[in-house]
Motif scaffolding. Structure first.
Motif, PDB file in Angstrom:
ATOM      1  N   LEU A 275       9.589  62.742  62.996  1.00  0.00           N
ATOM      2  CA  LEU A 275       9.730  63.774  61.978  1.00  0.00           C
ATOM      3  C   LEU A 275      10.745  63.273  60.959  1.00  0.00           C
ATOM      4  CD1 LEU A 275       9.832  66.964  64.232  1.00  0.00           C
ATOM      5  CD2 LEU A 275       7.847  65.871  63.151  1.00  0.00           C
ATOM      6  N   VAL A 276      10.310  63.156  59.708  1.00  0.00           N
ATOM      7  CA  VAL A 276      11.130  62.522  58.679  1.00  0.00           C
ATOM      8  C   VAL A 276      11.853  63.572  57.840  1.00  0.00           C
ATOM      9  CG1 VAL A 276      11.139  60.957  56.709  1.00  0.00           C
ATOM     10  CG2 VAL A 276       9.552  60.562  58.608  1.00  0.00           C
ATOM     11  N   PRO A 277      13.178  63.603  57.879  1.00  0.00           N
ATOM     12  CA  PRO A 277      13.931  64.570  57.081  1.00  0.00           C
ATOM     13  C   PRO A 277      13.679  64.392  55.585  1.00  0.00           C
ATOM     14  CG  PRO A 277      15.334  63.536  58.740  1.00  0.00           C
ATOM     15  CD  PRO A 277      14.047  62.763  58.728  1.00  0.00           C
ATOM     16  N   ASN A 278      13.635  65.506  54.854  1.00  0.00           N
ATOM     17  CA  ASN A 278      13.531  65.534  53.389  1.00  0.00           C
ATOM     18  C   ASN A 278      12.183  65.067  52.850  1.00  0.00           C
ATOM     19  OD1 ASN A 278      16.328  66.304  53.183  1.00  0.00           O
ATOM     20  ND2 ASN A 278      16.861  64.151  53.532  1.00  0.00           N
ATOM     21  N   ALA A 279      11.220  64.812  53.730  1.00  0.00           N
ATOM     22  CA  ALA A 279       9.905  64.346  53.277  1.00  0.00           C
ATOM     23  C   ALA A 279       8.932  65.503  53.202  1.00  0.00           C
ATOM     24  CB  ALA A 279       9.365  63.270  54.220  1.00  0.00           C
ATOM     25  N   ALA A 280       8.241  65.620  52.072  1.00  0.00           N
ATOM     26  CA  ALA A 280       7.197  66.624  51.905  1.00  0.00           C
ATOM     27  C   ALA A 280       5.853  66.031  52.312  1.00  0.00           C
ATOM     28  CB  ALA A 280       7.176  67.122  50.462  1.00  0.00           C
ATOM     29  N   HIS A 281       4.758  66.661  51.907  1.00  0.00           N
ATOM     30  CA  HIS A 281       3.441  66.280  52.410  1.00  0.00           C
ATOM     31  C   HIS A 281       3.063  64.856  52.001  1.00  0.00           C
ATOM     32  CE1 HIS A 281      -0.504  66.825  54.051  1.00  0.00           C
ATOM     33  NE2 HIS A 281      -1.062  66.483  52.913  1.00  0.00           N
ATOM     34  N   GLY A 282       2.739  64.043  52.997  1.00  0.00           N
ATOM     35  CA  GLY A 282       2.278  62.685  52.754  1.00  0.00           C
ATOM     36  C   GLY A 282       3.334  61.752  52.203  1.00  0.00           C
ATOM     37  N   ALA A 283       4.595  62.160  52.204  1.00  0.00           N
ATOM     38  CA  ALA A 283       5.642  61.373  51.563  1.00  0.00           C
ATOM     39  C   ALA A 283       6.609  60.724  52.549  1.00  0.00           C
ATOM     40  CB  ALA A 283       6.419  62.251  50.588  1.00  0.00           C
ATOM     41  N   SER A 284       6.320  60.782  53.835  1.00  0.00           N
ATOM     42  CA  SER A 284       7.261  60.270  54.830  1.00  0.00           C
ATOM     43  C   SER A 284       7.540  58.779  54.643  1.00  0.00           C
ATOM     44  CB  SER A 284       6.725  60.534  56.240  1.00  0.00           C
ATOM     45  OG  SER A 284       6.720  61.908  56.527  1.00  0.00           O
ATOM     46  N   TYR A 285       6.498  58.005  54.369  1.00  0.00           N
ATOM     47  CA  TYR A 285       6.683  56.561  54.192  1.00  0.00           C
ATOM     48  C   TYR A 285       7.585  56.287  52.991  1.00  0.00           C
ATOM     49  CZ  TYR A 285       5.626  51.555  54.229  1.00  0.00           C
ATOM     50  OH  TYR A 285       5.734  50.182  54.312  1.00  0.00           O
ATOM     51  N   TYR A 286       7.352  56.999  51.896  1.00  0.00           N
ATOM     52  CA  TYR A 286       8.096  56.755  50.666  1.00  0.00           C
ATOM     53  C   TYR A 286       9.532  57.279  50.762  1.00  0.00           C
ATOM     54  CZ  TYR A 286       3.141  56.851  49.529  1.00  0.00           C
ATOM     55  OH  TYR A 286       1.786  56.673  49.549  1.00  0.00           O
ATOM     56  N   GLU A 287       9.719  58.337  51.512  1.00  0.00           N
ATOM     57  CA  GLU A 287      11.055  58.925  51.650  1.00  0.00           C
ATOM     58  C   GLU A 287      11.976  58.006  52.443  1.00  0.00           C
ATOM     59  OE1 GLU A 287      14.213  61.432  51.262  1.00  0.00           O
ATOM     60  OE2 GLU A 287      12.273  61.633  50.257  1.00  0.00           O
ATOM     61  N   ASN A 288      11.439  57.370  53.485  1.00  0.00           N
ATOM     62  CA  ASN A 288      12.277  56.508  54.319  1.00  0.00           C
ATOM     63  C   ASN A 288      11.444  55.359  54.878  1.00  0.00           C
ATOM     64  OD1 ASN A 288      14.158  55.395  56.114  1.00  0.00           O
ATOM     65  ND2 ASN A 288      15.029  57.405  56.590  1.00  0.00           N
ATOM     66  N   PRO A 289      11.138  54.366  54.036  1.00  0.00           N
ATOM     67  CA  PRO A 289      10.280  53.254  54.477  1.00  0.00           C
ATOM     68  C   PRO A 289      10.803  52.520  55.702  1.00  0.00           C
ATOM     69  CG  PRO A 289      10.601  53.197  52.095  1.00  0.00           C
ATOM     70  CD  PRO A 289      11.546  54.228  52.630  1.00  0.00           C
ATOM     71  N   SER A 290      12.098  52.276  55.765  1.00  0.00           N
ATOM     72  CA  SER A 290      12.644  51.496  56.882  1.00  0.00           C
ATOM     73  C   SER A 290      12.497  52.245  58.199  1.00  0.00           C
ATOM     74  CB  SER A 290      14.114  51.157  56.630  1.00  0.00           C
ATOM     75  OG  SER A 290      14.886  52.333  56.448  1.00  0.00           O
ATOM     76  N   LEU A 291      12.761  53.552  58.189  1.00  0.00           N
ATOM     77  CA  LEU A 291      12.591  54.360  59.406  1.00  0.00           C
ATOM     78  C   LEU A 291      11.125  54.386  59.822  1.00  0.00           C
ATOM     79  CD1 LEU A 291      13.722  56.365  61.524  1.00  0.00           C
ATOM     80  CD2 LEU A 291      13.296  58.193  59.855  1.00  0.00           C
ATOM     81  N   TYR A 292      10.247  54.566  58.859  1.00  0.00           N
ATOM     82  CA  TYR A 292       8.806  54.618  59.116  1.00  0.00           C
ATOM     83  C   TYR A 292       8.331  53.304  59.738  1.00  0.00           C
ATOM     84  CZ  TYR A 292       4.087  56.462  57.931  1.00  0.00           C
ATOM     85  OH  TYR A 292       2.802  56.961  57.962  1.00  0.00           O
ATOM     86  N   GLN A 293       8.709  52.194  59.114  1.00  0.00           N
ATOM     87  CA  GLN A 293       8.280  50.887  59.589  1.00  0.00           C
ATOM     88  C   GLN A 293       8.841  50.582  60.979  1.00  0.00           C
ATOM     89  OE1 GLN A 293       9.493  48.147  56.528  1.00  0.00           O
ATOM     90  NE2 GLN A 293       8.038  48.970  55.027  1.00  0.00           N
ATOM     91  N   GLU A 294      10.087  50.938  61.180  1.00  0.00           N
ATOM     92  CA  GLU A 294      10.717  50.698  62.484  1.00  0.00           C
ATOM     93  C   GLU A 294       9.973  51.438  63.594  1.00  0.00           C
ATOM     94  OE1 GLU A 294      15.048  51.399  64.715  1.00  0.00           O
ATOM     95  OE2 GLU A 294      14.785  51.907  62.594  1.00  0.00           O
ATOM     96  N   LYS A 295       9.615  52.695  63.339  1.00  0.00           N
ATOM     97  CA  LYS A 295       8.922  53.484  64.358  1.00  0.00           C
ATOM     98  C   LYS A 295       7.517  52.967  64.603  1.00  0.00           C
ATOM     99  CE  LYS A 295       9.223  56.952  67.201  1.00  0.00           C
ATOM    100  NZ  LYS A 295      10.263  56.998  68.246  1.00  0.00           N
ATOM    101  N   VAL A 296       6.816  52.611  63.528  1.00  0.00           N
ATOM    102  CA  VAL A 296       5.458  52.077  63.667  1.00  0.00           C
ATOM    103  C   VAL A 296       5.482  50.761  64.442  1.00  0.00           C
ATOM    104  CG1 VAL A 296       3.531  51.052  62.397  1.00  0.00           C
ATOM    105  CG2 VAL A 296       4.486  53.246  61.654  1.00  0.00           C
ATOM    106  N   SER A 297       6.432  49.890  64.125  1.00  0.00           N
ATOM    107  CA  SER A 297       6.528  48.601  64.820  1.00  0.00           C
ATOM    108  C   SER A 297       6.849  48.790  66.298  1.00  0.00           C
ATOM    109  CB  SER A 297       7.605  47.728  64.167  1.00  0.00           C
ATOM    110  OG  SER A 297       7.235  47.355  62.874  1.00  0.00           O
TER     111      SER A 297
END
Length: 320
Positions: free
Chosen positions: A289-311
Motif C-alpha cells: 500500500l503506497v502512501p500519498n498515491a492516488a489511482h494508478g499512480a503508485s509506481y510514479y509516486e514511489n518508484p524505488s519502493l515499487y521496484q523493490e517490492k516487485v523484485s
C-alpha cells in the motif's frame, strides 16, 4: 375510498417516474462507460494535481522513450469471440526464460505500462504490452471490464506458449481494469503452469462494485434500481453482466502467487477492494500500500519502493 385511490395513484405515479428516470440514467451511464471510448475518461485530477503530474512525467517519459527505442515486434491474436487483439513484443537484451504480459486500465492503451515494462526489461524479462479489447488498436465495440478480458488474457498466454513452446516463465501484470483482468484469469482452468505469478495494481473486485462506488461518489445515486437496469442493458448489448464474475471468487480458486498493490489515496477504485482481495486470496501473496498515491499512480509516486517490492516478490518465482 376515493382518498385511498388518490393515494395509490400518487404512489403508482412516483414508482413509475422512478422507474422511467432510473432507466434513462442507466442508459446514459451505459453509453458513457461501456462502448469504446475515444480517449482516457478517468479524471486525471483524481490521480494527481498538476504539480505532481510534472514529477510523474519525469518517471513516465524516460521509460516511454526507453521502450520506444527497443526492437519491437507487433503481434496479434484472435479472441474467443473473433476479435483481433493487438500487442507489441519487446525481447530482452539477452535470451531470457522470463516474460511479462502487461494489461492496461480503462480507456488507456498498451504504452501506459511503459514504466513497469521498462523496469522488467532491465531485469531481463521479455515484455509483451497488449491493448485490451475495445482499446487502442484492438477490435471490439464494448469494453469488457475484466469479465470478457479474462478470456483474452488466456488467449495471449496461449500465444506466448505457442510462440516459445511453453519455455517462458510468465508474469502477469495489470493496472486497474488490467489488474482485475489478470486476477480473474488466474482462476481459469486453462491457465498453464508456466504462469508463475501476478502483480495486480489497484484492481477492482467486480464491475458491479466499482460502478456502485462511482455512482455514489460522483453522482450521489443509489445502486437500486439503476444498476439493475444497467446490468440488463449491458447483458443485451455487450454480452455480459456486471456480476458474472468477481476477483473475490477468483483469488479463492487460484494457486498463482499474487502481489497486490494499491495507492492509499485512491478515490476511484477504493483501497478496500485490494485489501479484501488480499484477505480472500488463498495462494502465496503479498501486499504493498503506497502512501500519498492516488489511482494508478503508485509506481510514479514511489518508484524505488515499487521496484523493490516487485523484485522481492518476483525473485521467489523467477530466476532474475
Amino acid at each position: 375510498m376515493k382518498t385511498l385511490f388518490i393515494i395509490l395513484a400518487i404512489v403508482a405515479g412516483i414508482i413509475l417516474l422512478t422507474v422511467i428516470m432510473s432507466l434513462l440514467i442507466a442508459n446514459v451511464l451505459f453509453k458513457k462507460v461501456i462502448p469504446r471510448q475515444d480517449g482516457v475518461k478517468v479524471n486525471m485530477d483524481e490521480m494527481a494535481d498538476a504539480e505532481k503530474w510534472q514529477e510523474y512525467m519525469k518517471v513516465i517519459q524516460p521509460n516511454k522513450d526507453f521502450m520506444l527505442s527497443l526492437p519491437c515486434e507487433h503481434v496479434t491474436v484472435k479472441s474467443n469471440d473473433g476479435l483481433t487483439l493487438h500487442g507489441d513484443y519487446y525481447p530482452a537484451e539477452k535470451p531470457s526464460d522470463n516474460l511479462v504480459i502487461c494489461f492496461h486500465g480503462y480507456t488507456s492503451a498498451r504504452m501506459s505500462s511503459c514504466s513497469f515494462a521498462a523496469y522488467m526489461h532491465k531485469l531481463g524479462f521479455d515484455c509483451l504490452l497488449v491493448d485490451n479489447r475495445a482499446h487502442g488498436d484492438s477490435e471490439g465495440e464494448y469494453i469488457g471490464f475484466g469479465i470478457l478480458d479474462r478470456h483474452d488474457c488466456i488467449s495471449w498466454i496461449e500465444y506466448v506458449n505457442e510462440k516459445f513452446d511453453s519455455k517462458k516463465n510468465i508474469l502477469l501484470y495489470g493496472v486497474s481494469m488490467g489488474a482485475t483482468t489478470i486476477m480473474m484469469a488466474a482462476a481459469d482452468k486453462k491457465i498453464p503452469a508456466n504462469v508463475k505469478a501476478l502483480v495486480a495494481d489497484c484492481g477492482f473486485t467486480s464491475p458491479y462494485e466499482v460502478f456502485c462506488h462511482v455512482l455514489k461518489k460522483d453522482y450521489k445515486l443509489s445502486e437500486f434500481p439503476i444498476m439493475n437496469f444497467n446490468n440488463v442493458i449491458c447483458r443485451k448489448k455487450a454480452g455480459y453482466g456486471f456480476k458474472d464474475y468477481s476477483t473475490l471468487t477468483a483469488v479463492k480458486e487460484t494457486d498463482k502467487p499474487i502481489l497486490f498493490i494499491h495507492g492509499e489515496e485512491d478515490n476511484f477504485v477504493p483501497v478496500w477492494m485490494t485489501k479484501k482481495n488480499y484477505e480472500e486470496c488463498v495462494s502465496d501473496k503479498d501486499i504493498l500500500l503506497v502512501p500519498n498515491a492516488a489511482h494508478g499512480a503508485s509506481y510514479y509516486e514511489n518508484p524505488s519502493l515499487y521496484q523493490e517490492k516487485v523484485s522481492e516478490f518476483t525473485g521467489k518465482y523467477f530466476n532474475i
